[in-house]
Design a protein around this motif. Structure first.
Motif, PDB file in Angstrom:
ATOM      1  N   CYS A  76      34.965  75.361   7.241  1.00  0.00           N
ATOM      2  CA  CYS A  76      34.258  75.652   5.932  1.00  0.00           C
ATOM      3  C   CYS A  76      33.490  76.877   6.239  1.00  0.00           C
ATOM      4  N   LYS A 136      31.184  78.142   4.010  1.00  0.00           N
ATOM      5  CA  LYS A 136      29.882  77.985   3.422  1.00  0.00           C
ATOM      6  C   LYS A 136      29.045  77.081   4.342  1.00  0.00           C
ATOM      7  N   CYS A 137      29.344  76.148   4.893  1.00  0.00           N
ATOM      8  CA  CYS A 137      28.307  75.192   5.702  1.00  0.00           C
ATOM      9  C   CYS A 137      28.656  75.133   7.164  1.00  0.00           C
ATOM     10  N   TYR A 145      31.069  73.496   8.475  1.00  0.00           N
ATOM     11  CA  TYR A 145      31.964  72.319   8.862  1.00  0.00           C
ATOM     12  C   TYR A 145      33.224  72.633   9.435  1.00  0.00           C
ATOM     13  N   CYS A 160      35.038  71.137   0.397  1.00  0.00           N
ATOM     14  CA  CYS A 160      34.529  71.004   1.676  1.00  0.00           C
ATOM     15  C   CYS A 160      34.037  69.509   1.685  1.00  0.00           C
ATOM     16  N   CYS A 217      29.720  69.982   2.520  1.00  0.00           N
ATOM     17  CA  CYS A 217      29.073  70.693   1.131  1.00  0.00           C
ATOM     18  C   CYS A 217      29.558  70.429  -0.039  1.00  0.00           C
TER      19      CYS A 217
HETATM   20 ZN   LIG Z   1      31.255  73.203   3.431  1.00  0.00          ZN
END
Ligand SMILES: [Zn+2]
Length: 400
Positions: A42, A44-45, A47, A220, A223
């Motif tokens: 991911c 964004k986060c 993961y 995701c 998140c």
């Molecule tokens: Zn994420």
């Protein structure tokens, strides 16, 4: 520096336990990187997981399908076998389809009818986990016909029956099929499909669970961001497992705590793929000329390349440098073959020892050329300063 790897959440497989992590060698930005595993990351986060493990979550709008349930109907679809063919014939997206697959255990005693939305792929690791079996395989088309009397392309979840009582069927569905309204699937009859199939109204299953591969369209799992998942290939070189008390409990492995009370051990274990690391390191670090070894895992640190080993002066210096490095615990390879210089240069690049020392007439008696495989930098060094230059070079190369 060194081997670049990423740690991802992983399936525990036969070892069991709930938590495990794989150490994956990856190559960022290289879409042609060879790896046997597919990772999802991911942006964004952060993961990251092996797709064997990555959990599929549903965005709310997907479960809020307000379409009205229509009447079940048979449709004649001659000579069409694949979801693609029928999807274009009926002008319906693959998301409207329920794929019906048949899996069997190794002894072929248990038959699993596995359902997933038309645009998704079954994740066999998750499927095995859900069924609590170690091995499972797709049934051959012969076996499918034998069990159901219909070719696999025409199977569907509504009214599916076996040809004999001896087959024990279990219906296993992915969550994705529960939200399709007026779905399309096989009618269990050659050249016919059923349309307007609705879960619960028209069929039920024994198990419904997450048994599919995550896709780029998924949110995701951690998140819940949309459009944030990226996929890449990785080579697994290590795996850690948190076993908890799974084995210690069953083997009654206990210790006495400070209150003299018996407690079971909490266990963990790991595996490292020593020989895989070699292959993965080469896959990650090479160029068109060959391997680029990182100093810490290189089979030798220095490669001595005498332009002409038959020349007494060159041979003498090459042998002395070789001895000097050996005495100073530097791993060194001397190319004493009677090959043309061009062949030796090619081979030196190919096997990729971090530092190459070239000994040629033009720099003797007191100098030689030092070349770094990683950066292709060349410098002329005095032989009496050679050890210092080599040590500096190693420190420099460790930054990459
Ligand atoms: Zn994420």
């Amino acid at each position: 520096g060194g081997l670049k790897f990423t740690v991802v959440e992983a399936a525990t497989g036969a070892i069991g336990g709930k938590f495990s992590h794989e150490f994956m060698v990856v190559k960022e930005g290289d879409e042609n990187f060879i790896g046997e595993e597919t990772l999802v990351i991911c942006s964004k986060c952060g993961y990251s997981a092996n797709i064997e493990k990555a959990e599929c979550k549903y965005p709310d709008e997907q479960t809020n399908n307000k379409e009205i349930e229509k009447k079940l109907e048979e449709v004649y679809t001659p000579q069409m076998r694949t979801v693609e063919e029928v999807s274009s014939f009926l002008k319906q997206p693959k998301e409207k389809f329920i794929k019906t697959l048949v899996y069997v255990t190794e002894n072929k005693e248990e038959v699993y009818v596995v359902l997933v939305r038309g645009d998704y792929e079954i994740n066999e690791t998750k499927l095995k986990d859900v069924l609590n079996v170690n091995e499972i395989q797709l049934a051959s088309s012969e076996l499918v016909e034998q069990i159901f009397g219909v070719p696999v392309g025409f199977l569907g979840p509504v009214g599916l029956k076996t040809t004999s009582q001896k087959y024990k069927l279990k219906f296993v569905a992915d969550y994705s099929i529960s939200t399709i309204k007026n779905a399309i699937s096989g009618a269990n009859k050659i050249d016919y499909l059923l349309i307007n199939i609705n879960y619960i109204r028209d069929f039920v299953v024994d198990i419904i669970a997450d048994i599919r591969n995550i896709t780029a369209n998924d949110i995701c799992p951690r998140c819940k961001a949309k459009n944030s998942l990226k996929f890449s290939k990785g080579i697994e070189v290590g795996h850690t497992f948190k076993l908890g008390t799974k084995y210690s409990k069953s083997m009654n492995a206990t210790f006495l705590d400070e209150n003299n009370k018996e407690q079971v051990f909490i266990m963990g274990c790991y595996g490292i793929g020593i020989s895989r690391i070699v292959a993965a390191a080469i896959e990650q670090n090479h160029d068109e000329d060959g391997i680029i070894w990182y100093p810490t895992i290189a089979p030798f640190t220095v490669y001595i390349l005498p332009i002409d080993y038959k020349d007494p002066e060159i041979k003498n210096v090459a042998d002395n440098v070789y001895k000097l490095l050996k005495q100073n615990n530097i791993e060194v390879l001397l190319d004493d073959r009677e090959e043309r210089a061009g062949v030796k240069f090619k081979d030196a690049d190919l096997i990729g020892i971090p530092i190459r020392l070239t000994i040629s007439k033009k720099l003797l008696p007191d100098k030689l050329e030092l070349y770094l495989r990683q950066t292709k930098q060349k410098s002329v060094v005095y032989i009496n300063e050679l050890l210092n230059r080599i040590n500096e070079s190693i420190v420099y190369l460790l930054k990459f």
